[in-house]
Design an enzyme around this catalytic site. Sequence first.
Site, short mmCIF file in Angstrom:
data_model
loop_
_atom_site.label_atom_id
_atom_site.label_comp_id
_atom_site.label_asym_id
_atom_site.label_seq_id
_atom_site.Cartn_x
_atom_site.Cartn_y
_atom_site.Cartn_z
N LYS A 11 11.41 28.87 -75.60
CA LYS A 11 12.84 28.57 -75.78
C LYS A 11 13.31 28.64 -77.23
O LYS A 11 14.43 29.03 -77.51
CB LYS A 11 13.16 27.18 -75.20
CG LYS A 11 12.90 27.04 -73.71
CD LYS A 11 14.15 27.13 -72.91
CE LYS A 11 14.00 27.30 -71.42
NZ LYS A 11 12.90 26.69 -70.72
N GLU A 53 23.45 23.56 -72.37
CA GLU A 53 23.14 22.91 -71.11
C GLU A 53 21.62 22.72 -71.07
O GLU A 53 20.90 23.47 -71.71
CB GLU A 53 23.59 23.78 -69.94
CG GLU A 53 22.61 24.90 -69.54
CD GLU A 53 22.42 26.00 -70.59
OE1 GLU A 53 23.30 26.12 -71.48
OE2 GLU A 53 21.40 26.72 -70.53
N SER A 79 4.39 30.89 -70.88
CA SER A 79 5.67 30.54 -71.49
C SER A 79 5.72 29.17 -72.17
O SER A 79 6.53 28.96 -73.07
CB SER A 79 6.79 30.63 -70.44
OG SER A 79 6.49 29.83 -69.31
C1 LIG Z 1 12.66 26.88 -69.28
C2 LIG Z 1 11.30 27.37 -69.01
C3 LIG Z 1 11.04 28.44 -68.10
C4 LIG Z 1 12.11 29.06 -67.26
O1 LIG Z 1 13.11 29.72 -67.95
P1 LIG Z 1 13.20 31.32 -68.05
O2 LIG Z 1 14.54 31.55 -68.62
O3 LIG Z 1 13.03 31.87 -66.68
O4 LIG Z 1 12.10 31.74 -68.95
C5 LIG Z 1 9.75 28.90 -67.97
N1 LIG Z 1 8.73 28.34 -68.65
C6 LIG Z 1 8.92 27.31 -69.51
C7 LIG Z 1 7.75 26.73 -70.21
C8 LIG Z 1 10.20 26.79 -69.71
O5 LIG Z 1 10.39 25.76 -70.56
#
Ligand SMILES: *Cc1c(COP(=O)(O)O)cnc(C)c1O
Length: 401
Positions: A94, A116, A383
């Site tokens: 993020k 948000e 992620s």
């Molecule tokens: C917010 C989040 C996601 C989902 O958001 P995308 O916009 O689909 O990437 C996925 N993995 C993590 C660790 C997140 O914090």
Amino acid sequence: MTDNNPTQSGGEGYFGQFGGRFVPETLVAALQQLDTEFNAAMADPSFNAELERCNREIGGRPSELYFAKRLTEQIGGAKIYLKREDLNHTGAHKINNTLGQALLCQRMGKKRVIAETGAGQHGVATATAAAVFGLECAVYMGSEDIRRQALNVFRMKLLGAEVVAVESGQRTLKDACNEAMREWMSSVEGTHYILGSVTGPHPFPTIVREFQSVIGREARAQMLEIENRLPDVIVACVGGGSNAAGIFAPMIDDTEVAMVGVEAGGRSMNPGDHASTLCVGQPGVLHGSLSYVLQDDDGQTADVHSISAGLDYPGVGPEHSFWKDSGRVNYTYCTDDEAMDALIALSRTEGIIPALESSHAVAEAMKQASKLDSNKIVLINLSGRGDKDCNEIQEILARKQ
Ligand SMILES: *Cc1c(COP(=O)(O)O)cnc(C)c1O
């Protein structure tokens, strides 16, 4: 917001039939200004140099490309690599987007940002960027999420942000999006809205994809450096779709690379039990753009569920809808239980506790790798890290005993 007031159709801001700018008139000028500023910034070497510096000094980039040797051995198929976005400052991908948009905000001469948030991860990343750049910050969050994510609420406040409780609807992410957009209409002169995924009206899906594309650019170069070739398959989880778009986009023209987006299969495929928007949704307008949306028979946005708060969203980015229909990316889902099993497997083999969101990608990658020869390569976009989920994980495991 589900506002059926199209002010633009066709052409710019569209991915095939998807995307666009379905917003009230008051926001059109601000979105046009944002588009102009964004294009100028991306063409400006000094902006790019500053973005690169921020990603390095604040975000902690580049992130490692890691060969998961023990997981690979356990599965006994293709080599599994992890793109380690979990090692970024604030623990997920993020921050790539919020640093970029905070720089844009500064460039536009605005002194305040709003955002948000659902689970609070995007809120924390926005509050962090706001603190670094000295911007005023307000984060809109459903009161149900505020209750469930107390630690992230505290972190945002500690970072100097105001957390605004949203009491409408299910009091979760969808309602927070509506409220942030509504608030932006009344403050757009001096305020920039840092939208958190590749969703929303044009140009947000493009802006967020570009700021997240640092993931795929790095991964591509690292893979060529280590293996002298590109991966056979890339797997990423999809909520709104920003981490997936970030790793897919820079390799989308490398047609030898297969791509898989993994949605939240939740408890079952019954309505309300999952968040598999691309797998079972229908085209519709949500939060300012046309994309796949989970809807009930009356066209109302459906309730959603996932073990991971970050995938718990009834919409998805318009470019993913386009990639689905064009067949370039394959979308599937995995269940809450499969994600939990994958989380435990990665923790025990590699010493990495992944976020519950990322665990969906790990689960699908394990399935794919097991069917492939040992000379193939599967790349997972990891992620985020799982520290934020540990309370939840503990409760779920306790219930299973
Ligand atoms: C917010 C989040 C996601 C989902 O958001 P995308 O916009 O689909 O990437 C996925 N993995 C993590 C660790 C997140 O914090």
